[in-house]
Write a protein that holds these residues in place. Structure first.
Motif, short mmCIF file in Angstrom:
data_model
loop_
_atom_site.label_atom_id
_atom_site.label_comp_id
_atom_site.label_asym_id
_atom_site.label_seq_id
_atom_site.Cartn_x
_atom_site.Cartn_y
_atom_site.Cartn_z
N TRP A 1 -9.83 -19.07 1.75
CA TRP A 1 -11.09 -19.54 1.14
C TRP A 1 -11.52 -20.85 1.79
O TRP A 1 -10.84 -21.86 1.69
N TYR A 2 -12.67 -20.80 2.47
CA TYR A 2 -13.27 -22.00 3.06
C TYR A 2 -14.19 -22.62 2.02
O TYR A 2 -15.22 -22.05 1.66
N THR A 3 -13.81 -23.79 1.51
CA THR A 3 -14.56 -24.37 0.40
C THR A 3 -14.31 -25.87 0.28
O THR A 3 -13.27 -26.38 0.71
N GLU B 1 -7.59 -23.88 -10.41
CA GLU B 1 -7.31 -22.54 -10.90
C GLU B 1 -7.84 -21.48 -9.95
O GLU B 1 -7.21 -20.44 -9.74
N LYS B 2 -8.99 -21.73 -9.37
CA LYS B 2 -9.55 -20.80 -8.39
C LYS B 2 -8.74 -20.81 -7.10
O LYS B 2 -8.56 -19.78 -6.46
N HIS B 3 -8.27 -21.99 -6.72
CA HIS B 3 -7.48 -22.10 -5.49
C HIS B 3 -6.27 -21.19 -5.53
O HIS B 3 -5.87 -20.62 -4.51
N LYS B 4 -5.69 -21.03 -6.70
CA LYS B 4 -4.48 -20.23 -6.84
C LYS B 4 -4.71 -18.76 -6.50
O LYS B 4 -3.76 -18.02 -6.22
N GLN B 5 -5.97 -18.33 -6.53
CA GLN B 5 -6.25 -16.92 -6.31
C GLN B 5 -6.38 -16.56 -4.83
O GLN B 5 -6.40 -15.39 -4.47
N SER C 1 -6.42 -23.00 11.70
CA SER C 1 -5.66 -22.81 12.94
C SER C 1 -4.19 -23.14 12.74
O SER C 1 -3.30 -22.41 13.18
N ASN C 2 -3.92 -24.23 12.01
CA ASN C 2 -2.54 -24.62 11.73
C ASN C 2 -1.86 -23.58 10.84
O ASN C 2 -0.68 -23.26 11.04
N TYR C 3 -2.58 -23.07 9.88
CA TYR C 3 -2.02 -22.06 8.96
C TYR C 3 -1.58 -20.82 9.71
O TYR C 3 -0.55 -20.21 9.40
N PHE D 1 -4.77 -18.93 0.97
CA PHE D 1 -4.89 -20.22 1.67
C PHE D 1 -6.27 -20.78 1.38
O PHE D 1 -7.26 -20.04 1.34
N VAL D 2 -6.35 -22.08 1.15
CA VAL D 2 -7.62 -22.76 0.90
C VAL D 2 -7.76 -23.89 1.91
O VAL D 2 -6.81 -24.65 2.13
N PHE D 3 -8.93 -23.99 2.52
CA PHE D 3 -9.13 -25.03 3.53
C PHE D 3 -10.58 -25.51 3.54
O PHE D 3 -11.49 -24.80 3.13
N ASN D 4 -10.78 -26.72 4.00
CA ASN D 4 -12.13 -27.27 4.14
C ASN D 4 -12.40 -27.78 5.55
O ASN D 4 -13.42 -28.40 5.81
#
Length: 230
Positions: free
Chosen positions: A201-203, A209-213, A225-227, A216-219
């Motif tokens: 999720w790019y955000t 709580e949303k991040h858990k779904q 790339s690292n992930y 991977f979450v990134f901005n």
């Protein structure tokens, strides 16, 4: 997890749709004397609210694309107290200017091209087919993506599972082997998860709580790339 295929959303994930939209609306505001007594901020806010609602109705099959294209400017003008009979000329001018302002999200191009060297990739996007096809051409995505899936051509919009079913089938991979990179929580994260995809999720959203779904979450695209260890 070793992914076998990576799909990307297009608007506001790889390409900065919001910036192009605001630039297009700014030109609309300057071009038509209709808006002389209306601030750009008021036009932006009203259009954004109306357009979001019209896309919601379209995704639910409560209106067709022609009604969406008409309603978003007709209703914007009406809510601004302006002559809504001019919706067609305003809408056509907007589309012509919006296309001039397409650009990559900061950092997305470099990371996308790096990922293409390590993984088979595809694009899965909502949006009007002819507009999205033009973006594919302008940004040469048809040269790098193995599959370009426009949901409108399937008769459904994300997060409809039929869209994810088709996108999975063309890869020849199982759903669990696919990673989907997108910015929309309901369309990309919830839609992808519901079909068994992994999601990135790019955000800029801080709702834990949303991040858990998402997997991977990134901005920042460098974090993606690292992930992926590339």
């Amino acid at each position: 997890m070793t992914y076998k295929f990576i799909y990307f959303d297009l608007d506001d994930t790889l390409l900065d749709h919001q910036a192009a939209e605001q630039a297009g609306l700014s030109e609309v505001h300057d071009h038509f004397d209709l808006f002389d007594e209306t601030s750009k901020e008021k036009l932006f806010d009203t259009y954004s609210e109306v357009n979001s609602d019209q896309w919601r109705l379209y995704s639910l099959a409560k209106i067709d694309r022609h009604e969406l294209q008409r309603n978003r400017f007709e209703q914007t003008l009406e809510q601004l107290g302006l002559d809504n009979s001019r919706y067609e000329e305003v809408g056509q001018f907007y589309l012509s200017t919006y296309r001039k302002h397409w650009q990559w999200i900061d950092g997305a191009k470099e990371v996308y091209e790096k990922i293409c060297k390590h993984y088979p990739v595809g694009i899965l996007t909502n949006g009007f087919a002819e507009t999205q096809q033009k973006k594919f051409e302008d940004f040469e995505l048809n040269n790098t993506a193995r599959h370009l899936v426009i949901s409108e051509e399937l008769g459904a919009l994300k997060p409809d599972p039929r869209v994810f079913e088709h996108a999975t089938k063309v890869t020849g991979r199982s759903a669990s082997e696919i990673l989907y990179v997108g910015n929309s929580f309901p369309s990309d994260v919830e839609g992808g998860n519901a079909y068994g995809w992994n999601t990135a999720w790019y955000t800029q959203n801080g709702e834990a709580e949303k991040h858990k779904q998402a997997d991977f979450v990134f901005n920042d695209f460098r974090n993606l790339s690292n992930y992926l260890n590339i």
